[in-house]
Structure formats: C-alpha cells, structure tokens
Design a protein around this motif. Structure first.
Motif, PDB file in Angstrom:
ATOM      1  N   LEU A  60      -5.309  19.702  71.579  1.00  0.00           N
ATOM      2  CA  LEU A  60      -6.309  20.763  71.411  1.00  0.00           C
ATOM      3  C   LEU A  60      -5.640  22.089  71.745  1.00  0.00           C
ATOM      4  CD1 LEU A  60      -9.075  18.956  73.448  1.00  0.00           C
ATOM      5  CD2 LEU A  60      -9.226  19.420  71.021  1.00  0.00           C
ATOM      6  N   ASN A  61      -5.815  23.090  70.876  1.00  0.00           N
ATOM      7  CA  ASN A  61      -5.231  24.411  71.111  1.00  0.00           C
ATOM      8  C   ASN A  61      -6.122  25.485  70.527  1.00  0.00           C
ATOM      9  OD1 ASN A  61      -2.477  24.073  72.297  1.00  0.00           O
ATOM     10  ND2 ASN A  61      -2.253  22.738  70.520  1.00  0.00           N
ATOM     11  N   VAL A  76     -10.644  26.817  67.375  1.00  0.00           N
ATOM     12  CA  VAL A  76      -9.954  25.746  68.089  1.00  0.00           C
ATOM     13  C   VAL A  76      -9.286  24.863  67.040  1.00  0.00           C
ATOM     14  CG1 VAL A  76     -10.269  23.710  69.545  1.00  0.00           C
ATOM     15  CG2 VAL A  76     -11.548  25.798  70.025  1.00  0.00           C
ATOM     16  N   LEU A  77      -8.031  24.534  67.277  1.00  0.00           N
ATOM     17  CA  LEU A  77      -7.288  23.646  66.389  1.00  0.00           C
ATOM     18  C   LEU A  77      -7.170  22.293  67.075  1.00  0.00           C
ATOM     19  CD1 LEU A  77      -4.519  26.117  65.205  1.00  0.00           C
ATOM     20  CD2 LEU A  77      -6.680  25.531  64.078  1.00  0.00           C
ATOM     21  N   ASP A  91     -15.455  25.988  67.980  1.00  0.00           N
ATOM     22  CA  ASP A  91     -15.266  25.679  69.398  1.00  0.00           C
ATOM     23  C   ASP A  91     -14.967  24.194  69.534  1.00  0.00           C
ATOM     24  OD1 ASP A  91     -17.771  24.139  69.780  1.00  0.00           O
ATOM     25  OD2 ASP A  91     -18.747  26.084  69.535  1.00  0.00           O
ATOM     26  N   LYS A  92     -14.580  23.776  70.716  1.00  0.00           N
ATOM     27  CA  LYS A  92     -14.156  22.390  70.926  1.00  0.00           C
ATOM     28  C   LYS A  92     -15.328  21.434  71.098  1.00  0.00           C
ATOM     29  CE  LYS A  92     -12.605  20.885  75.529  1.00  0.00           C
ATOM     30  NZ  LYS A  92     -13.457  19.776  75.599  1.00  0.00           N
ATOM     31  N   GLY A  93     -16.504  21.962  71.443  1.00  0.00           N
ATOM     32  CA  GLY A  93     -17.645  21.076  71.664  1.00  0.00           C
ATOM     33  C   GLY A  93     -17.304  20.066  72.752  1.00  0.00           C
ATOM     34  N   SER A  94     -17.670  18.824  72.541  1.00  0.00           N
ATOM     35  CA  SER A  94     -17.373  17.791  73.542  1.00  0.00           C
ATOM     36  C   SER A  94     -16.137  16.968  73.167  1.00  0.00           C
ATOM     37  CB  SER A  94     -18.587  16.884  73.733  1.00  0.00           C
ATOM     38  OG  SER A  94     -18.902  16.253  72.517  1.00  0.00           O
ATOM     39  N   ILE A  95     -15.365  17.451  72.200  1.00  0.00           N
ATOM     40  CA  ILE A  95     -14.133  16.756  71.802  1.00  0.00           C
ATOM     41  C   ILE A  95     -13.115  16.896  72.920  1.00  0.00           C
ATOM     42  CG2 ILE A  95     -12.260  16.694  70.106  1.00  0.00           C
ATOM     43  CD1 ILE A  95     -14.995  15.939  68.953  1.00  0.00           C
ATOM     44  N   LYS A  96     -12.407  15.808  73.217  1.00  0.00           N
ATOM     45  CA  LYS A  96     -11.358  15.853  74.235  1.00  0.00           C
ATOM     46  C   LYS A  96     -10.188  14.987  73.796  1.00  0.00           C
ATOM     47  CE  LYS A  96     -13.756  12.397  76.924  1.00  0.00           C
ATOM     48  NZ  LYS A  96     -15.092  12.315  77.394  1.00  0.00           N
ATOM     49  N   LEU A  97      -9.078  15.106  74.489  1.00  0.00           N
ATOM     50  CA  LEU A  97      -7.905  14.298  74.172  1.00  0.00           C
ATOM     51  C   LEU A  97      -8.285  12.817  74.203  1.00  0.00           C
ATOM     52  CD1 LEU A  97      -5.069  16.057  76.204  1.00  0.00           C
ATOM     53  CD2 LEU A  97      -5.485  16.150  73.754  1.00  0.00           C
ATOM     54  N   SER A 113       2.458  10.164  70.285  1.00  0.00           N
ATOM     55  CA  SER A 113       3.762   9.524  70.142  1.00  0.00           C
ATOM     56  C   SER A 113       3.781   8.401  69.097  1.00  0.00           C
ATOM     57  CB  SER A 113       4.234   8.987  71.493  1.00  0.00           C
ATOM     58  OG  SER A 113       3.325   8.021  71.977  1.00  0.00           O
ATOM     59  N   GLY A 114       2.648   8.026  68.540  1.00  0.00           N
ATOM     60  CA  GLY A 114       2.607   6.938  67.563  1.00  0.00           C
ATOM     61  C   GLY A 114       2.876   7.403  66.144  1.00  0.00           C
ATOM     62  N   ASN A 115       2.949   6.444  65.247  1.00  0.00           N
ATOM     63  CA  ASN A 115       3.122   6.737  63.821  1.00  0.00           C
ATOM     64  C   ASN A 115       1.766   6.944  63.184  1.00  0.00           C
ATOM     65  OD1 ASN A 115       5.913   6.423  63.908  1.00  0.00           O
ATOM     66  ND2 ASN A 115       5.753   4.210  63.621  1.00  0.00           N
ATOM     67  N   GLY A 116       1.768   7.603  62.043  1.00  0.00           N
ATOM     68  CA  GLY A 116       0.534   7.794  61.305  1.00  0.00           C
ATOM     69  C   GLY A 116       0.494   9.161  60.655  1.00  0.00           C
ATOM     70  N   LEU A 117      -0.679   9.535  60.189  1.00  0.00           N
ATOM     71  CA  LEU A 117      -0.904  10.800  59.507  1.00  0.00           C
ATOM     72  C   LEU A 117      -1.442  11.821  60.505  1.00  0.00           C
ATOM     73  CD1 LEU A 117      -1.103  12.412  56.831  1.00  0.00           C
ATOM     74  CD2 LEU A 117      -3.404  11.451  56.562  1.00  0.00           C
ATOM     75  N   ARG A 118      -0.674  12.876  60.739  1.00  0.00           N
ATOM     76  CA  ARG A 118      -1.075  13.940  61.659  1.00  0.00           C
ATOM     77  C   ARG A 118      -1.755  15.044  60.854  1.00  0.00           C
ATOM     78  NH1 ARG A 118       1.670  12.590  66.213  1.00  0.00           N
ATOM     79  NH2 ARG A 118       3.517  11.335  65.891  1.00  0.00           N
ATOM     80  N   LEU A 119      -2.966  15.385  61.269  1.00  0.00           N
ATOM     81  CA  LEU A 119      -3.756  16.413  60.599  1.00  0.00           C
ATOM     82  C   LEU A 119      -4.277  17.401  61.635  1.00  0.00           C
ATOM     83  CD1 LEU A 119      -5.902  14.041  58.371  1.00  0.00           C
ATOM     84  CD2 LEU A 119      -3.921  15.375  57.636  1.00  0.00           C
ATOM     85  N   THR A 120      -4.715  18.568  61.158  1.00  0.00           N
ATOM     86  CA  THR A 120      -5.322  19.569  62.023  1.00  0.00           C
ATOM     87  C   THR A 120      -6.739  19.831  61.545  1.00  0.00           C
ATOM     88  OG1 THR A 120      -3.176  20.593  62.439  1.00  0.00           O
ATOM     89  CG2 THR A 120      -5.130  21.930  62.896  1.00  0.00           C
TER      90      THR A 120
END
Length: 171
Positions: free
Chosen positions: A67-68, A76-77, A44-50, A32-39
């Motif tokens: 994460l999708n 994984v995107l 695979d997702k590894g240990s990355i989480k929200l 919900s914040g401002n900034g630069l959104r990238l993909t």
C-alpha cells in the motif's frame, strides 16, 4: 508478549556469519511469490490492509502485497498479486471493487437489504473482481497494469460469467 528477534534463512547459500544487521521492522514478504502483479488506484485505502484477500466469485485468487500513496498524494496505490493459476481471469475489461464491510439499503416499500462479500471480507477486508463476457473482457492483463478500485460493486458485474480456461497448478 514482548520484544523478540525473528530470523529468516536466506534463499541463497553463503558464508557462516556471527554478526547480523537487524531491521527496525519485519520485511514485507507478501510479494515474494510468483504471479501477476497489478496496481489498483483508489481515493483512499478504506479497510484494505496488507494480506487482504483478492477474490473472484468469492474464491481467494490473490492478496494485497503493498500500500502506498500516489506520486501526488491524491490517491492510494494498492499492489496485488494474483496467483499464477488464476492469472487468465484478469483482463483489461475486469472491474475491481472494495468488498470490505457491509452494505445496507433500506426503503419504505422494499424493506432492508444487507450485502457483504463474505464473512472473511467483512472481518479482514478484501477486494473482489469480475470479468465481462466475450468481446468486453479484452486482452489478458499485463504485469504492472493499473486498474481503478471502485467503492462498491455494480450489480451488472455480478451477472458476468465468462468461460476462461485456467492454468494447471504446478506439480
């Protein structure tokens, strides 16, 4: 310690209500914040989480907001949000890598080498990035641009030290 209801006030004024619709799970408010959104695209997702941090020179400059699976479910995107002040750091030549966990190398003659991005990244997971010097850095990244997420850092990336002016923080 049990079921509960959490309510968030609306950002828009409205009429007073006595009935509310509940959600099965909390909404994702990370983006919900401002900034630069990238993909970032990864096998695979590894240990990355929200909420995992995105760092530049081990300084937090953003976070993972979604994460999708890709359209064909072959990757994984990972959606990230870079804070407005740090947006100039991300260029078309920037390289992103999974900074989670610990890397260990051992050799008979060189001993044991242990590498971790930071204690925070080791515990919470995280993504780091670097931007090359001068002509290799490319143009500023555009919103929605996709980058590859590498499993590990290339030692050469850690040597990059471009001089990039940052935006002044909003007062």
């Amino acid at each position: 310690s049990g079921p509960y209801i959490e309510a968030l006030a609306s950002s828009r004024p409205g009429e007073r209500q006595m009935r509310f619709q509940t959600l099965a799970e909390a909404p994702n408010l990370l983006g919900s914040g401002n900034g630069l959104r990238l993909t970032l695209s990864a096998p695979d997702k590894g240990s990355i989480k929200l909420g995992s941090p995105v760092t530049y020179r081990k300084m937090p400059v953003g976070k993972v907001i979604d994460l999708n699976l890709g359209q064909q479910a072959d990757r994984v995107l990972i959606s990230i949000l870079i804070e407005p002040r740090y947006m100039p750091l991300v260029r078309t030549g920037s390289r992103f890598w999974n900074a989670s966990g610990v890397g260990i190398e051992a050799g008979l003659f060189k001993g044991v080498s242990v590498r971790t991005e930071s204690l925070e990244a080791m515990v919470a997971g995280g993504i780091a990035f670097a931007t090359p010097d001068n002509g290799q850095m490319g143009e500023p990244a555009k919103p929605g641009q996709t980058f590859a997420l590498f499993d590990a850092v290339d030692e050469q990336w850690l040597q990059w030290a471009p001089k990039i002016s940052l935006k002044e923080p909003a007062q």
